[in-house]
Design a protein around this motif. Structure first.
Motif, PDB file in Angstrom:
ATOM      1  N   GLY A 236      -3.766   6.094  -1.767  1.00  0.00           N
ATOM      2  CA  GLY A 236      -3.119   6.995  -1.311  1.00  0.00           C
ATOM      3  C   GLY A 236      -3.590   8.633  -1.990  1.00  0.00           C
ATOM      4  O   GLY A 236      -3.078   9.943  -2.233  1.00  0.00           O
ATOM      5  N   ASP A 237      -5.109   8.780  -2.339  1.00  0.00           N
ATOM      6  CA  ASP A 237      -5.897   9.815  -2.703  1.00  0.00           C
ATOM      7  C   ASP A 237      -5.832  10.091  -1.777  1.00  0.00           C
ATOM      8  O   ASP A 237      -7.155  11.785  -2.430  1.00  0.00           O
ATOM      9  CB  ASP A 237      -6.039   9.495  -4.634  1.00  0.00           C
ATOM     10  N   ALA A 238      -6.856  10.052  -0.162  1.00  0.00           N
ATOM     11  CA  ALA A 238      -7.182  11.097   0.615  1.00  0.00           C
ATOM     12  C   ALA A 238      -8.439  11.118   0.251  1.00  0.00           C
ATOM     13  O   ALA A 238      -9.478  11.794   1.140  1.00  0.00           O
ATOM     14  CB  ALA A 238      -7.013  12.711   0.265  1.00  0.00           C
ATOM     15  N   ILE A 239      -9.089   8.963   0.037  1.00  0.00           N
ATOM     16  CA  ILE A 239      -9.975   9.179  -0.198  1.00  0.00           C
ATOM     17  C   ILE A 239     -10.846   8.744   0.334  1.00  0.00           C
ATOM     18  O   ILE A 239     -10.342   6.953   0.480  1.00  0.00           O
ATOM     19  CB  ILE A 239     -10.817   9.298  -1.887  1.00  0.00           C
ATOM     20  N   TRP A 240     -11.661   8.452   1.853  1.00  0.00           N
ATOM     21  CA  TRP A 240     -11.662   6.693   2.692  1.00  0.00           C
ATOM     22  C   TRP A 240     -12.979   7.114   3.113  1.00  0.00           C
ATOM     23  O   TRP A 240     -13.748   7.463   2.949  1.00  0.00           O
ATOM     24  CB  TRP A 240     -11.123   7.738   3.578  1.00  0.00           C
ATOM     25  N   LEU A 241     -12.998   5.435   2.668  1.00  0.00           N
ATOM     26  CA  LEU A 241     -14.622   4.204   2.812  1.00  0.00           C
ATOM     27  C   LEU A 241     -14.918   4.496   4.232  1.00  0.00           C
ATOM     28  O   LEU A 241     -16.446   4.739   4.346  1.00  0.00           O
ATOM     29  CB  LEU A 241     -14.238   3.803   1.824  1.00  0.00           C
ATOM     30  N   TYR A 242     -13.648   4.245   5.641  1.00  0.00           N
ATOM     31  CA  TYR A 242     -13.425   4.086   6.389  1.00  0.00           C
ATOM     32  C   TYR A 242     -13.518   5.031   7.360  1.00  0.00           C
ATOM     33  O   TYR A 242     -13.543   4.618   8.411  1.00  0.00           O
ATOM     34  CB  TYR A 242     -13.790   2.497   7.044  1.00  0.00           C
ATOM     35  N   GLY A 243     -12.948   6.208   6.736  1.00  0.00           N
ATOM     36  CA  GLY A 243     -12.266   6.899   7.969  1.00  0.00           C
ATOM     37  C   GLY A 243     -11.241   7.056   7.483  1.00  0.00           C
ATOM     38  O   GLY A 243     -10.070   6.146   7.441  1.00  0.00           O
ATOM     39  N   SER A 244     -10.324   8.120   7.874  1.00  0.00           N
ATOM     40  CA  SER A 244      -8.712   8.646   7.646  1.00  0.00           C
ATOM     41  C   SER A 244      -8.282   9.077   8.626  1.00  0.00           C
ATOM     42  O   SER A 244      -6.825   8.606   9.109  1.00  0.00           O
ATOM     43  CB  SER A 244      -8.511   9.726   6.869  1.00  0.00           C
ATOM     44  N   ASP A 245      -8.819   8.893  10.277  1.00  0.00           N
ATOM     45  CA  ASP A 245      -8.379   8.936  11.562  1.00  0.00           C
ATOM     46  C   ASP A 245      -7.246   8.056  12.036  1.00  0.00           C
ATOM     47  O   ASP A 245      -7.772   6.423  11.301  1.00  0.00           O
ATOM     48  CB  ASP A 245      -9.366   9.525  11.779  1.00  0.00           C
TER      49      ASP A 245
END
Length: 287
Positions: A236-245
């Motif tokens: 829920g923090d908008a930090i993504w290891l592999y992408g957020s799309d």
């Protein structure tokens, strides 16, 4: 035979060669140049005898003086180690959580840890530790397993999901492609997007919330806040290891992810493990 003639203008003998009626003067080399040449030849021979010079099958000639660049480097390393011996002893004997309280020792640990990081960790995490796709950013405060000094040290020492260290941190996300249908996966992806973005399909996300509660909340929490005890990320923090799309998230849910970090406990000296842990903690994301 070549016909040597004397030039009428300069009085110098020619080489006997003629090109279109033009003859070349056989001007002697300056004495200073010849003596310089002879001296460099003598110097070269002396150097070859005194110092390592000529490559052989399994090495090189050692020279009569026994001089060695490796030996010089080894001496410099030994001198540096002796100079910092007390700091190393203190580093090994200090509790990691108390390290920042000793300014001089902490400064040494961070400097040493920076060198260790650049030599061993930057290949994955980047020279500036900002990470890349699949490799965590060590500058932020988003930690899968905790960002306290002791947490970082444990991760460095044992690694993550490797087969070399029995104490490696380990978590396993199921590949939900074998559990859920495509419609459920699309719905739960939309719900995950809704946790950190305003651009989502509300109706689909509402359906996905039920799928999330039944299949994902046990690890990620009811609100998607994650669980460091099992390496479940906060989604829920908008930090993504592999992408957020949507495509990246669909692949993550369908096939899961399984990043591996090697254990450095058997590769680095104890002082280096502590130092690089202090360095990572100091980058800005340490807690």
């Amino acid at each position: 035979m070549t016909d040597h003639k004397q030039d009428d203008v300069t009085g110098i003998e020619t080489t006997g060669h003629s090109w279109d009626g033009i003859e070349e003067l056989n001007t002697p080399l300056p004495r200073w140049w010849l003596w310089t040449l002879y001296l460099t030849i003598i110097w070269g021979i002396g150097y070859s005898v005194a110092y390592p010079a000529w490559p052989m099958i399994s090495g090189a000639t050692s020279g009569l003086l026994g001089w060695s660049t490796r030996a010089n480097v080894a001496q410099d390393i030994d001198a540096h180690a002796q100079k910092n011996a007390q700091l190393v002893t203190d580093l090994l004997g200090t509790d990691m959580e108390a390290l920042p309280q000793d300014a001089d020792l902490n400064r040494y640990a961070i400097a040493r840890g920076g060198a260790v990081f650049r030599a061993n960790c930057s290949q994955c995490h980047g020279s500036g530790a900002a990470g890349a796709k699949g490799y965590p950013n060590l500058l932020d405060d988003d930690w899968l397993w905790g960002g306290a000094m002791a947490d970082i040290e444990y991760t460095v020492r044992h690694g993550i999901r490797n087969e070399q260290d029995a104490d490696a941190r380990y978590s396993q996300m199921p590949a939900f492609g074998a559990i859920l249908g495509k419609d459920d996966i699309a719905a739960v992806v939309e719900h995950v997007i809704s946790l950190s973005s305003s651009d989502f399909d509300a109706a689909l996300a509402e359906t996905g919330a039920e799928v999330f509660a039944d299949n994902c909340s046990a690890c990620h929490g009811d609100a998607g806040q994650g669980d460091r005890s099992q390496g479940a990320p906060n989604i829920g923090d908008a930090i993504w290891l592999y992408g957020s799309d949507r495509q990246a998230l669909t692949q993550t849910v369908t096939k899961a992810r399984f990043g591996v970090m090697p254990p450095w406990g058997g590769r680095l000296e104890e002082a280096d493990i502590r130092a690089v842990s202090a360095y990572v903690h100091s980058l800005g994301g340490g807690e």
